[in-house]
Design a protein around this motif. Structure first.
Motif, PDB file in Angstrom:
ATOM      1  N   GLN A 195     -29.106  -5.900  -6.056  1.00  0.00           N
ATOM      2  CA  GLN A 195     -29.580  -6.932  -5.651  1.00  0.00           C
ATOM      3  C   GLN A 195     -28.893  -8.088  -5.905  1.00  0.00           C
ATOM      4  OE1 GLN A 195     -31.262  -4.470  -7.048  1.00  0.00           O
ATOM      5  NE2 GLN A 195     -32.871  -4.062  -5.801  1.00  0.00           N
ATOM      6  N   MET A 196     -28.155  -8.113  -6.985  1.00  0.00           N
ATOM      7  CA  MET A 196     -27.194  -9.502  -7.155  1.00  0.00           C
ATOM      8  C   MET A 196     -26.186  -9.470  -6.090  1.00  0.00           C
ATOM      9  SD  MET A 196     -26.744  -9.537 -11.306  1.00  0.00           S
ATOM     10  CE  MET A 196     -27.124 -11.240 -11.314  1.00  0.00           C
ATOM     11  N   THR A 197     -25.408  -8.543  -5.801  1.00  0.00           N
ATOM     12  CA  THR A 197     -24.598  -8.330  -4.631  1.00  0.00           C
ATOM     13  C   THR A 197     -25.003  -8.777  -3.530  1.00  0.00           C
ATOM     14  OG1 THR A 197     -23.428  -6.527  -6.088  1.00  0.00           O
ATOM     15  CG2 THR A 197     -22.967  -6.732  -3.620  1.00  0.00           C
ATOM     16  N   ARG A 198     -26.469  -8.087  -2.895  1.00  0.00           N
ATOM     17  CA  ARG A 198     -27.168  -8.440  -1.913  1.00  0.00           C
ATOM     18  C   ARG A 198     -27.394 -10.143  -1.794  1.00  0.00           C
ATOM     19  NH1 ARG A 198     -31.246  -4.821  -1.663  1.00  0.00           N
ATOM     20  NH2 ARG A 198     -29.754  -3.469  -0.585  1.00  0.00           N
ATOM     21  N   ASP A 199     -27.794 -10.626  -2.806  1.00  0.00           N
ATOM     22  CA  ASP A 199     -28.153 -12.216  -3.052  1.00  0.00           C
ATOM     23  C   ASP A 199     -26.833 -12.955  -2.294  1.00  0.00           C
ATOM     24  OD1 ASP A 199     -30.767 -11.380  -3.640  1.00  0.00           O
ATOM     25  OD2 ASP A 199     -30.274 -12.199  -5.877  1.00  0.00           O
ATOM     26  N   LEU A 200     -25.671 -12.436  -3.222  1.00  0.00           N
ATOM     27  CA  LEU A 200     -24.142 -13.171  -3.010  1.00  0.00           C
ATOM     28  C   LEU A 200     -23.869 -12.922  -1.431  1.00  0.00           C
ATOM     29  CD1 LEU A 200     -22.655 -14.412  -4.923  1.00  0.00           C
ATOM     30  CD2 LEU A 200     -21.337 -12.373  -5.296  1.00  0.00           C
ATOM     31  N   SER A 201     -24.302 -11.792  -0.721  1.00  0.00           N
ATOM     32  CA  SER A 201     -23.695 -11.531   0.442  1.00  0.00           C
ATOM     33  C   SER A 201     -24.497 -12.275   1.391  1.00  0.00           C
ATOM     34  CB  SER A 201     -24.154  -9.912   0.965  1.00  0.00           C
ATOM     35  OG  SER A 201     -24.587  -9.844   1.920  1.00  0.00           O
ATOM     36  N   VAL A 202     -26.274 -12.526   1.151  1.00  0.00           N
ATOM     37  CA  VAL A 202     -26.786 -13.657   1.797  1.00  0.00           C
ATOM     38  C   VAL A 202     -26.323 -14.948   1.905  1.00  0.00           C
ATOM     39  CG1 VAL A 202     -29.022 -14.423   2.442  1.00  0.00           C
ATOM     40  CG2 VAL A 202     -28.693 -11.923   1.849  1.00  0.00           C
ATOM     41  N   ALA A 203     -26.081 -15.270   0.523  1.00  0.00           N
ATOM     42  CA  ALA A 203     -25.663 -16.772   0.107  1.00  0.00           C
ATOM     43  C   ALA A 203     -24.343 -17.143   0.820  1.00  0.00           C
ATOM     44  CB  ALA A 203     -25.610 -16.987  -1.433  1.00  0.00           C
ATOM     45  N   PRO A 209     -26.524 -18.009  -6.961  1.00  0.00           N
ATOM     46  CA  PRO A 209     -27.453 -17.023  -6.788  1.00  0.00           C
ATOM     47  C   PRO A 209     -27.427 -15.885  -7.911  1.00  0.00           C
ATOM     48  CG  PRO A 209     -25.678 -16.949  -5.308  1.00  0.00           C
ATOM     49  CD  PRO A 209     -25.256 -18.213  -5.968  1.00  0.00           C
ATOM     50  N   LEU A 210     -26.085 -15.660  -8.690  1.00  0.00           N
ATOM     51  CA  LEU A 210     -26.066 -14.640  -9.694  1.00  0.00           C
ATOM     52  C   LEU A 210     -27.151 -15.158 -10.856  1.00  0.00           C
ATOM     53  CD1 LEU A 210     -22.350 -13.716  -9.338  1.00  0.00           C
ATOM     54  CD2 LEU A 210     -24.276 -12.423  -8.343  1.00  0.00           C
ATOM     55  N   ASN A 211     -26.833 -16.440 -11.074  1.00  0.00           N
ATOM     56  CA  ASN A 211     -27.863 -16.932 -12.107  1.00  0.00           C
ATOM     57  C   ASN A 211     -29.188 -16.600 -11.988  1.00  0.00           C
ATOM     58  OD1 ASN A 211     -29.172 -19.532 -13.068  1.00  0.00           O
ATOM     59  ND2 ASN A 211     -27.903 -18.998 -14.869  1.00  0.00           N
TER      60      ASN A 211
END
Ligand SMILES: Nc1ncnc2c1ncn2[C@@H]1O[C@H](COP(=O)(O)OP(=O)(O)O)[C@@H](O)[C@H]1O
Ligand SMILES: [Mg+2]
Length: 262
Positions: free
Chosen positions: A85-93, A143-145
Protein backbone atom coordinates in the motif's frame (compact mmCIF):
# COMPACT_ATOMS: atom_id res chain seq x y z
CA UNK A 1 -8.43 -28.84 35.06
CA UNK A 2 -7.84 -25.44 33.47
CA UNK A 3 -5.96 -24.66 30.31
CA UNK A 4 -4.91 -21.33 28.81
CA UNK A 5 -4.41 -21.60 25.07
CA UNK A 6 -3.65 -19.25 22.21
CA UNK A 7 -5.96 -20.27 19.40
CA UNK A 8 -5.27 -19.03 15.88
CA UNK A 9 -7.91 -19.54 13.22
CA UNK A 10 -7.23 -19.41 9.51
CA UNK A 11 -9.24 -19.68 6.34
CA UNK A 12 -9.40 -23.42 5.57
CA UNK A 13 -9.21 -22.91 1.79
CA UNK A 14 -6.16 -20.64 2.04
CA UNK A 15 -4.41 -23.08 4.35
CA UNK A 16 -5.18 -26.00 2.10
CA UNK A 17 -3.97 -24.04 -0.94
CA UNK A 18 -0.71 -23.12 0.80
CA UNK A 19 -0.04 -26.73 1.82
CA UNK A 20 -0.87 -27.93 -1.68
CA UNK A 21 1.59 -25.45 -3.22
CA UNK A 22 4.35 -26.77 -0.94
CA UNK A 23 3.45 -30.40 -1.54
CA UNK A 24 3.48 -30.08 -5.32
CA UNK A 25 7.13 -29.10 -4.90
CA UNK A 26 7.91 -32.48 -3.38
CA UNK A 27 8.14 -31.25 0.20
CA UNK A 28 5.90 -32.37 3.02
CA UNK A 29 3.98 -29.96 5.23
CA UNK A 30 4.33 -31.10 8.81
CA UNK A 31 2.70 -28.15 10.51
CA UNK A 32 1.65 -24.56 10.01
CA UNK A 33 2.88 -21.64 12.09
CA UNK A 34 1.23 -18.24 12.03
CA UNK A 35 3.69 -15.70 10.56
CA UNK A 36 3.92 -13.37 13.57
CA UNK A 37 4.79 -16.23 15.93
CA UNK A 38 7.45 -17.50 13.53
CA UNK A 39 8.97 -13.99 13.34
CA UNK A 40 8.83 -13.70 17.12
CA UNK A 41 10.76 -16.95 17.38
CA UNK A 42 13.65 -15.46 15.39
CA UNK A 43 13.69 -11.91 16.76
CA UNK A 44 12.52 -11.64 20.38
CA UNK A 45 14.73 -12.16 23.40
CA UNK A 46 13.56 -14.21 26.37
CA UNK A 47 13.61 -11.05 28.50
CA UNK A 48 11.34 -9.20 26.07
CA UNK A 49 8.84 -12.06 26.06
CA UNK A 50 8.93 -12.14 29.86
CA UNK A 51 8.50 -8.36 30.24
CA UNK A 52 5.79 -8.23 27.62
CA UNK A 53 6.41 -7.06 24.07
CA UNK A 54 4.56 -6.21 20.87
CA UNK A 55 6.09 -7.78 17.76
CA UNK A 56 5.07 -6.12 14.52
CA UNK A 57 5.97 -7.87 11.25
CA UNK A 58 5.41 -5.59 8.28
CA UNK A 59 5.13 -7.57 5.09
CA UNK A 60 3.96 -6.76 1.57
CA UNK A 61 0.21 -7.14 2.00
CA UNK A 62 -0.23 -7.44 5.74
CA UNK A 63 1.15 -6.23 9.04
CA UNK A 64 1.16 -9.10 11.54
CA UNK A 65 1.11 -8.57 15.28
CA UNK A 66 2.02 -10.87 18.14
CA UNK A 67 1.92 -9.84 21.78
CA UNK A 68 3.90 -11.84 24.35
CA UNK A 69 3.30 -11.65 28.10
CA UNK A 70 5.00 -13.62 30.87
CA UNK A 71 7.05 -15.45 28.28
CA UNK A 72 4.11 -16.73 26.27
CA UNK A 73 2.24 -15.70 23.14
CA UNK A 74 -0.83 -13.88 24.39
CA UNK A 75 -2.48 -12.26 21.38
CA UNK A 76 -2.05 -12.22 17.61
CA UNK A 77 -3.73 -10.26 14.85
CA UNK A 78 -3.34 -9.42 11.19
CA UNK A 79 -3.83 -5.93 9.73
CA UNK A 80 -4.53 -6.06 5.99
CA UNK A 81 -2.20 -3.14 5.16
CA UNK A 82 1.52 -3.41 4.39
CA UNK A 83 4.40 -2.23 2.24
CA UNK A 84 2.49 -2.71 -0.98
CA UNK A 85 0.00 0.00 0.00
CA UNK A 86 2.92 2.34 0.68
CA UNK A 87 4.26 1.65 -2.81
CA UNK A 88 0.81 2.18 -4.31
CA UNK A 89 0.42 5.52 -2.50
CA UNK A 90 3.81 6.63 -3.81
CA UNK A 91 2.91 5.51 -7.32
CA UNK A 92 -0.29 7.59 -7.20
CA UNK A 93 1.44 10.62 -5.64
CA UNK A 94 4.32 10.63 -8.13
CA UNK A 95 2.29 9.36 -11.11
CA UNK A 96 4.81 6.59 -11.75
CA UNK A 97 4.30 2.86 -12.38
CA UNK A 98 4.34 0.55 -9.33
CA UNK A 99 7.76 -0.95 -10.09
CA UNK A 100 9.36 2.51 -10.19
CA UNK A 101 7.56 3.57 -7.03
CA UNK A 102 8.82 0.39 -5.31
CA UNK A 103 12.39 1.14 -6.37
CA UNK A 104 12.17 4.73 -5.21
CA UNK A 105 10.59 3.70 -1.91
CA UNK A 106 13.47 1.33 -1.18
CA UNK A 107 16.22 3.70 -2.37
CA UNK A 108 15.00 7.03 -1.06
CA UNK A 109 11.88 6.44 1.00
CA UNK A 110 11.76 7.78 4.54
CA UNK A 111 8.73 7.89 6.84
CA UNK A 112 10.10 10.83 8.86
CA UNK A 113 9.99 13.91 6.59
CA UNK A 114 11.99 15.90 9.17
CA UNK A 115 14.91 13.45 8.78
CA UNK A 116 15.25 14.44 5.13
CA UNK A 117 17.32 17.55 4.38
CA UNK A 118 15.17 20.25 2.76
CA UNK A 119 17.50 20.49 -0.25
CA UNK A 120 17.84 16.71 -0.77
CA UNK A 121 16.78 15.94 -4.35
CA UNK A 122 16.22 12.63 -6.13
CA UNK A 123 16.10 11.85 -9.84
CA UNK A 124 12.99 10.23 -11.31
CA UNK A 125 14.12 8.33 -14.43
CA UNK A 126 12.34 8.91 -17.72
CA UNK A 127 9.44 6.62 -18.53
CA UNK A 128 6.68 6.46 -21.13
CA UNK A 129 8.05 9.46 -23.00
CA UNK A 130 8.24 11.61 -19.87
CA UNK A 131 11.64 13.20 -19.43
CA UNK A 132 13.86 12.46 -16.45
CA UNK A 133 13.30 15.04 -13.72
CA UNK A 134 14.37 15.73 -10.17
CA UNK A 135 12.18 16.02 -7.13
CA UNK A 136 12.57 16.99 -3.50
CA UNK A 137 13.07 13.83 -1.44
CA UNK A 138 10.63 15.25 1.11
CA UNK A 139 7.81 14.93 -1.45
CA UNK A 140 8.45 11.19 -1.41
CA UNK A 141 8.36 11.18 2.34
CA UNK A 142 4.91 12.73 2.85
CA UNK A 143 2.68 9.93 1.46
CA UNK A 144 4.90 7.29 3.13
CA UNK A 145 4.60 9.11 6.43
CA UNK A 146 0.80 9.39 6.08
CA UNK A 147 0.36 5.67 5.37
CA UNK A 148 2.75 4.64 8.15
CA UNK A 149 0.86 6.83 10.63
CA UNK A 150 -2.30 4.99 9.60
CA UNK A 151 -0.60 1.62 10.17
CA UNK A 152 0.63 2.82 13.59
CA UNK A 153 -2.96 3.79 14.51
CA UNK A 154 -4.16 0.33 13.47
CA UNK A 155 -1.43 -1.27 15.60
CA UNK A 156 -2.57 0.80 18.60
CA UNK A 157 -6.16 -0.29 17.90
CA UNK A 158 -5.16 -3.96 17.92
CA UNK A 159 -3.12 -3.56 21.10
CA UNK A 160 -6.16 -1.92 22.74
CA UNK A 161 -8.43 -4.70 21.45
CA UNK A 162 -6.07 -7.24 23.00
CA UNK A 163 -7.05 -5.87 26.39
CA UNK A 164 -3.76 -4.11 27.22
CA UNK A 165 -4.13 -0.62 28.71
CA UNK A 166 -0.68 0.45 27.59
CA UNK A 167 2.28 -0.90 25.65
CA UNK A 168 4.19 -3.49 27.67
CA UNK A 169 7.60 -2.63 29.14
CA UNK A 170 9.48 -4.77 26.61
CA UNK A 171 8.29 -2.22 24.03
CA UNK A 172 7.84 -2.77 20.33
CA UNK A 173 9.98 -4.86 17.97
CA UNK A 174 9.51 -4.09 14.28
CA UNK A 175 10.47 -6.66 11.67
CA UNK A 176 9.54 -7.89 8.17
CA UNK A 177 10.67 -6.26 4.92
CA UNK A 178 8.71 -3.10 5.74
CA UNK A 179 10.81 -2.60 8.88
CA UNK A 180 13.77 -1.67 6.66
CA UNK A 181 12.04 1.58 5.81
CA UNK A 182 14.28 4.52 6.77
CA UNK A 183 12.99 6.45 9.77
CA UNK A 184 10.53 3.76 10.90
CA UNK A 185 11.94 3.13 14.39
CA UNK A 186 12.27 6.90 14.90
CA UNK A 187 8.64 7.53 13.83
CA UNK A 188 7.23 4.76 16.02
CA UNK A 189 9.36 5.96 18.95
CA UNK A 190 8.20 9.55 18.48
CA UNK A 191 4.54 8.53 18.14
CA UNK A 192 4.22 5.82 20.78
CA UNK A 193 7.25 6.25 23.06
CA UNK A 194 8.82 3.37 24.96
CA UNK A 195 11.41 0.90 23.73
CA UNK A 196 11.44 0.51 19.95
CA UNK A 197 13.88 -1.60 17.97
CA UNK A 198 14.16 -3.28 14.60
CA UNK A 199 14.17 -7.06 14.90
CA UNK A 200 16.76 -9.04 12.90
CA UNK A 201 16.67 -12.84 12.66
CA UNK A 202 19.02 -14.28 15.28
CA UNK A 203 19.74 -17.61 16.89
CA UNK A 204 20.93 -19.53 13.82
CA UNK A 205 24.68 -19.80 13.80
CA UNK A 206 26.29 -19.29 10.42
CA UNK A 207 23.26 -17.64 8.82
CA UNK A 208 24.54 -15.97 5.62
CA UNK A 209 24.62 -12.16 5.68
CA UNK A 210 22.02 -11.90 2.91
CA UNK A 211 19.53 -13.61 5.22
CA UNK A 212 20.29 -11.43 8.24
CA UNK A 213 17.56 -9.00 7.28
CA UNK A 214 14.17 -8.25 8.84
CA UNK A 215 12.46 -9.60 5.69
CA UNK A 216 13.71 -13.09 6.62
CA UNK A 217 12.60 -13.13 10.26
CA UNK A 218 9.54 -15.30 9.56
CA UNK A 219 11.48 -17.79 7.42
CA UNK A 220 14.29 -18.12 9.98
CA UNK A 221 11.66 -18.38 12.73
CA UNK A 222 10.04 -21.30 10.90
CA UNK A 223 13.37 -23.12 10.85
CA UNK A 224 13.85 -22.47 14.56
CA UNK A 225 10.30 -23.60 15.25
CA UNK A 226 10.94 -26.79 13.32
CA UNK A 227 14.16 -27.49 15.21
CA UNK A 228 12.50 -26.78 18.57
CA UNK A 229 9.45 -28.95 17.92
CA UNK A 230 11.21 -31.83 16.19
CA UNK A 231 9.62 -35.15 16.91
CA UNK A 232 6.43 -33.68 18.38
CA UNK A 233 3.30 -35.21 16.98
CA UNK A 234 0.45 -32.80 17.57
CA UNK A 235 -2.06 -32.58 14.73
CA UNK A 236 -3.61 -29.31 13.54
CA UNK A 237 -7.35 -29.53 13.48
CA UNK A 238 -9.86 -27.89 11.24
CA UNK A 239 -12.94 -27.59 13.41
CA UNK A 240 -13.46 -31.15 14.60
CA UNK A 241 -11.93 -32.64 11.47
CA UNK A 242 -8.31 -33.12 10.60
CA UNK A 243 -7.26 -30.80 7.74
CA UNK A 244 -9.19 -32.55 5.01
CA UNK A 245 -7.41 -33.41 1.82
CA UNK A 246 -4.07 -33.30 3.57
CA UNK A 247 -2.09 -36.02 5.14
CA UNK A 248 -1.76 -35.44 8.86
CA UNK A 249 -0.23 -32.17 10.02
CA UNK A 250 2.44 -32.63 12.61
CA UNK A 251 4.74 -30.30 14.47
CA UNK A 252 8.42 -30.68 13.87
CA UNK A 253 10.16 -30.38 10.53
CA UNK A 254 13.11 -32.69 10.10
CA UNK A 255 16.29 -30.96 8.96
CA UNK A 256 16.25 -32.79 5.67
CA UNK A 257 12.70 -31.63 4.96
CA UNK A 258 13.58 -28.05 5.82
CA UNK A 259 16.35 -28.17 3.28
CA UNK A 260 13.88 -29.56 0.77
CA UNK A 261 11.50 -26.61 1.32
CA UNK A 262 14.25 -24.18 0.38
N1 LIG B 1 14.64 -1.33 2.23
C1 LIG B 1 13.31 -1.31 2.28
N2 LIG B 1 12.66 -0.17 2.58
C2 LIG B 1 11.31 -0.14 2.64
N3 LIG B 1 10.51 -1.18 2.39
C3 LIG B 1 11.10 -2.34 2.06
C4 LIG B 1 12.51 -2.48 2.00
N4 LIG B 1 12.80 -3.77 1.66
C5 LIG B 1 11.61 -4.39 1.53
N5 LIG B 1 10.58 -3.54 1.75
C6 LIG B 1 9.14 -3.82 1.67
O1 LIG B 1 8.82 -4.94 2.44
C7 LIG B 1 7.68 -5.59 1.88
C8 LIG B 1 7.90 -7.08 1.81
O2 LIG B 1 8.19 -7.58 3.09
P1 LIG B 1 8.40 -9.15 3.32
O3 LIG B 1 8.52 -9.36 4.79
O4 LIG B 1 9.51 -9.61 2.45
O5 LIG B 1 7.04 -9.70 2.73
P2 LIG B 1 6.02 -10.85 3.13
O6 LIG B 1 6.31 -11.21 4.55
O7 LIG B 1 4.68 -10.23 2.93
O8 LIG B 1 6.31 -11.93 2.16
C9 LIG B 1 7.46 -5.00 0.50
O9 LIG B 1 6.33 -4.14 0.53
C10 LIG B 1 8.74 -4.20 0.27
O10 LIG B 1 8.50 -3.05 -0.49
MG1 LIG C 1 7.82 -10.99 5.87
Amino acid sequence: MEIEAHVVMGDAEAMKGTAKAIETNKATVKSMVVQSLASAEATLTGDEKEMGVVLVDMGGGTTDIAIYRQGQPWYSAVIPVGGMQMTRDLSVALKTPMHMAEEMKIKWGCVMPEMVAADDEVVIPSFQGQPQHSLSRRILSDPLNARMMEIIKLIVMKVTQSGLKSFPSGGIVLTGGGAEMTGLAELVQKTLGGQVRIGYPEEIAGLPDQLRKPAFSAAVGLLLWGIKHQGETRSSLNGDRSMSGLKSFRWGLGRRKVAAVR
